[in-house]
Design a protein around this motif. Structure first.
Motif, PDB file in Angstrom:
ATOM      1  N   GLY A 277      65.335  59.511  26.206  1.00 55.93           N
ATOM      2  CA  GLY A 277      65.705  59.663  27.335  1.00 55.93           C
ATOM      3  C   GLY A 277      66.912  60.192  27.702  1.00 55.93           C
ATOM      4  O   GLY A 277      67.867  59.914  26.797  1.00 55.93           O
ATOM      5  N   ASP A 278      67.412  60.763  28.915  1.00 54.48           N
ATOM      6  CA  ASP A 278      68.788  61.075  29.168  1.00 54.48           C
ATOM      7  C   ASP A 278      69.358  60.321  30.203  1.00 54.48           C
ATOM      8  O   ASP A 278      68.795  60.285  31.402  1.00 54.48           O
ATOM      9  N   PRO A 279      70.168  59.380  29.997  1.00 53.05           N
ATOM     10  CA  PRO A 279      70.543  58.196  31.061  1.00 53.05           C
ATOM     11  C   PRO A 279      71.049  58.964  32.147  1.00 53.05           C
ATOM     12  O   PRO A 279      71.152  58.369  33.460  1.00 53.05           O
ATOM     13  N   LEU A 280      71.768  60.014  32.102  1.00 58.66           N
ATOM     14  CA  LEU A 280      72.382  60.754  33.469  1.00 58.66           C
ATOM     15  C   LEU A 280      71.220  61.203  34.037  1.00 58.66           C
ATOM     16  O   LEU A 280      71.430  61.137  35.552  1.00 58.66           O
ATOM     17  N   LYS A 281      70.218  61.676  33.679  1.00 50.51           N
ATOM     18  CA  LYS A 281      69.157  62.390  34.336  1.00 50.51           C
ATOM     19  C   LYS A 281      68.257  61.053  34.956  1.00 50.51           C
ATOM     20  O   LYS A 281      67.982  61.125  36.208  1.00 50.51           O
TER      21      LYS A 281
ATOM     22  N   ASP B  87      63.892  58.882  30.810  1.00 46.38           N
ATOM     23  CA  ASP B  87      65.324  59.156  31.291  1.00 46.38           C
ATOM     24  C   ASP B  87      65.589  57.791  32.341  1.00 46.38           C
ATOM     25  O   ASP B  87      66.621  57.392  31.918  1.00 46.38           O
ATOM     26  N   LEU B  88      64.578  57.429  32.961  1.00 46.43           N
ATOM     27  CA  LEU B  88      64.929  56.374  33.778  1.00 46.43           C
ATOM     28  C   LEU B  88      64.911  55.121  32.800  1.00 46.43           C
ATOM     29  O   LEU B  88      66.022  54.282  32.974  1.00 46.43           O
ATOM     30  N   LEU B  89      64.264  54.903  31.786  1.00 44.20           N
ATOM     31  CA  LEU B  89      64.362  53.600  30.884  1.00 44.20           C
ATOM     32  C   LEU B  89      65.502  53.697  30.311  1.00 44.20           C
ATOM     33  O   LEU B  89      66.357  52.790  30.070  1.00 44.20           O
TER      34      LEU B  89
ATOM     35  N   LEU C  80      68.037  52.464  32.683  1.00 37.39           N
ATOM     36  CA  LEU C  80      68.089  50.964  33.132  1.00 37.39           C
ATOM     37  C   LEU C  80      68.711  50.161  31.821  1.00 37.39           C
ATOM     38  O   LEU C  80      69.263  49.123  31.986  1.00 37.39           O
ATOM     39  N   LYS C  81      68.591  50.776  30.523  1.00 35.05           N
ATOM     40  CA  LYS C  81      68.939  50.006  29.489  1.00 35.05           C
ATOM     41  C   LYS C  81      70.619  49.851  29.451  1.00 35.05           C
ATOM     42  O   LYS C  81      71.147  48.988  28.821  1.00 35.05           O
ATOM     43  N   GLN C  82      71.308  50.987  30.221  1.00 32.55           N
ATOM     44  CA  GLN C  82      72.634  50.907  30.269  1.00 32.55           C
ATOM     45  C   GLN C  82      73.428  49.981  31.565  1.00 32.55           C
ATOM     46  O   GLN C  82      74.298  49.784  31.472  1.00 32.55           O
ATOM     47  N   ILE C  83      72.446  49.613  32.365  1.00 35.03           N
ATOM     48  CA  ILE C  83      73.232  49.018  33.486  1.00 35.03           C
ATOM     49  C   ILE C  83      72.913  47.313  33.441  1.00 35.03           C
ATOM     50  O   ILE C  83      72.270  47.092  32.545  1.00 35.03           O
TER      51      ILE C  83
END
Length: 126
Positions: A53-57, A118-120, A123-126
Protein backbone atom coordinates in the motif's frame (compact mmCIF):
# COMPACT_ATOMS: atom_id res chain seq x y z
CA UNK A 1 2.17 -41.59 55.34
CA UNK A 2 2.31 -37.79 55.26
CA UNK A 3 5.08 -37.93 52.63
CA UNK A 4 2.91 -40.20 50.44
CA UNK A 5 -0.03 -37.80 50.76
CA UNK A 6 2.19 -34.81 49.96
CA UNK A 7 3.67 -36.63 46.95
CA UNK A 8 0.18 -37.53 45.70
CA UNK A 9 -0.96 -33.90 46.04
CA UNK A 10 2.14 -32.71 44.19
CA UNK A 11 1.56 -35.23 41.41
CA UNK A 12 -2.10 -34.23 41.12
CA UNK A 13 -1.16 -30.55 40.99
CA UNK A 14 1.47 -31.18 38.31
CA UNK A 15 -1.06 -33.14 36.23
CA UNK A 16 -3.58 -30.33 36.58
CA UNK A 17 -0.98 -27.72 35.57
CA UNK A 18 -0.02 -29.83 32.56
CA UNK A 19 -3.65 -30.11 31.45
CA UNK A 20 -4.21 -26.37 31.84
CA UNK A 21 -1.02 -25.66 29.89
CA UNK A 22 -2.13 -28.03 27.14
CA UNK A 23 -5.56 -26.37 27.01
CA UNK A 24 -3.96 -22.93 26.67
CA UNK A 25 -1.64 -24.10 23.88
CA UNK A 26 -4.55 -25.71 22.03
CA UNK A 27 -6.66 -22.57 22.42
CA UNK A 28 -3.86 -20.46 20.96
CA UNK A 29 -3.45 -22.85 18.03
CA UNK A 30 -7.20 -22.80 17.32
CA UNK A 31 -7.26 -19.00 17.45
CA UNK A 32 -4.32 -18.76 15.05
CA UNK A 33 -5.83 -21.31 12.70
CA UNK A 34 -9.19 -19.54 12.86
CA UNK A 35 -7.68 -16.18 11.92
CA UNK A 36 -5.66 -17.75 9.13
CA UNK A 37 -8.74 -19.59 7.89
CA UNK A 38 -10.72 -16.34 7.78
CA UNK A 39 -7.94 -14.63 5.86
CA UNK A 40 -7.61 -17.49 3.40
CA UNK A 41 -11.37 -17.87 2.94
CA UNK A 42 -11.78 -14.17 2.13
CA UNK A 43 -10.08 -13.63 -1.24
CA UNK A 44 -10.58 -9.85 -1.16
CA UNK A 45 -8.75 -9.47 2.18
CA UNK A 46 -6.09 -11.95 1.14
CA UNK A 47 -5.41 -10.00 -2.04
CA UNK A 48 -5.40 -6.66 -0.22
CA UNK A 49 -2.90 -7.97 2.33
CA UNK A 50 -0.64 -9.27 -0.44
CA UNK A 51 -0.31 -5.79 -1.98
CA UNK A 52 2.07 -2.99 -1.03
CA UNK A 53 0.00 0.00 0.00
CA UNK A 54 0.99 3.60 -0.63
CA UNK A 55 0.14 5.73 2.43
CA UNK A 56 0.07 8.96 0.38
CA UNK A 57 -2.55 7.53 -1.95
CA UNK A 58 -4.29 6.11 1.10
CA UNK A 59 -4.42 9.57 2.65
CA UNK A 60 -6.07 10.93 -0.49
CA UNK A 61 -8.63 8.10 -0.39
CA UNK A 62 -9.22 8.84 3.30
CA UNK A 63 -9.74 12.55 2.64
CA UNK A 64 -12.25 11.85 -0.14
CA UNK A 65 -14.22 9.07 1.51
CA UNK A 66 -13.66 9.01 5.27
CA UNK A 67 -12.52 12.35 6.64
CA UNK A 68 -15.98 13.90 6.58
CA UNK A 69 -16.96 11.63 9.48
CA UNK A 70 -13.62 10.50 10.93
CA UNK A 71 -11.41 13.61 10.90
CA UNK A 72 -10.00 13.59 14.43
CA UNK A 73 -8.88 17.21 14.96
CA UNK A 74 -12.48 18.44 14.82
CA UNK A 75 -15.16 18.12 17.48
CA UNK A 76 -17.96 17.57 14.98
CA UNK A 77 -17.03 14.10 13.81
CA UNK A 78 -19.82 11.59 13.23
CA UNK A 79 -17.65 8.48 13.44
CA UNK A 80 -14.91 7.69 15.93
CA UNK A 81 -11.37 8.91 15.58
CA UNK A 82 -9.32 6.43 13.59
CA UNK A 83 -6.06 7.58 15.12
CA UNK A 84 -4.23 4.46 16.32
CA UNK A 85 -6.89 2.15 14.84
CA UNK A 86 -4.31 -0.45 13.80
CA UNK A 87 -3.35 -0.86 17.45
CA UNK A 88 -6.94 -1.89 18.28
CA UNK A 89 -8.04 -3.85 15.21
CA UNK A 90 -6.33 -6.34 12.95
CA UNK A 91 -5.79 -5.55 9.28
CA UNK A 92 -8.53 -8.04 8.36
CA UNK A 93 -10.96 -6.44 10.84
CA UNK A 94 -10.23 -2.98 9.42
CA UNK A 95 -10.81 -4.20 5.87
CA UNK A 96 -14.07 -5.87 6.88
CA UNK A 97 -15.23 -2.73 8.69
CA UNK A 98 -14.54 -0.53 5.67
CA UNK A 99 -16.23 -2.70 3.07
CA UNK A 100 -19.15 -4.10 5.10
CA UNK A 101 -21.17 -0.98 5.84
CA UNK A 102 -22.58 -2.84 8.84
CA UNK A 103 -22.04 0.01 11.29
CA UNK A 104 -24.65 2.68 10.63
CA UNK A 105 -24.39 5.44 9.64
CA UNK A 106 -21.19 4.31 7.91
CA UNK A 107 -21.96 3.58 4.26
CA UNK A 108 -20.70 0.53 2.44
CA UNK A 109 -17.46 1.47 0.71
CA UNK A 110 -16.06 -0.81 -2.00
CA UNK A 111 -12.54 0.29 -2.91
CA UNK A 112 -10.66 -1.91 -5.31
CA UNK A 113 -7.95 -4.06 -3.73
CA UNK A 114 -5.10 -1.61 -4.37
CA UNK A 115 -7.09 1.33 -3.03
CA UNK A 116 -7.89 -0.68 0.12
CA UNK A 117 -4.19 -1.57 0.51
CA UNK A 118 -3.34 2.13 0.17
CA UNK A 119 -6.01 3.14 2.70
CA UNK A 120 -4.87 0.43 5.11
CA UNK A 121 -1.25 1.62 4.87
CA UNK A 122 -2.38 5.16 5.67
CA UNK A 123 -4.53 4.04 8.60
CA UNK A 124 -1.53 2.22 10.06
CA UNK A 125 0.35 5.52 10.16
CA UNK A 126 -2.24 7.65 11.94
Amino acid sequence: MDNQLADTKKETLLQWISLVGLAVVLAIIFIILGVNHFQVSDPYSKNVLSLQGDPLKGQAIFQMNCAGCHEWPTDSQVGPSLEGISQHKSDVAIIKQVVSGQTPPMPQFQPNEQEMADLLSYLKQI
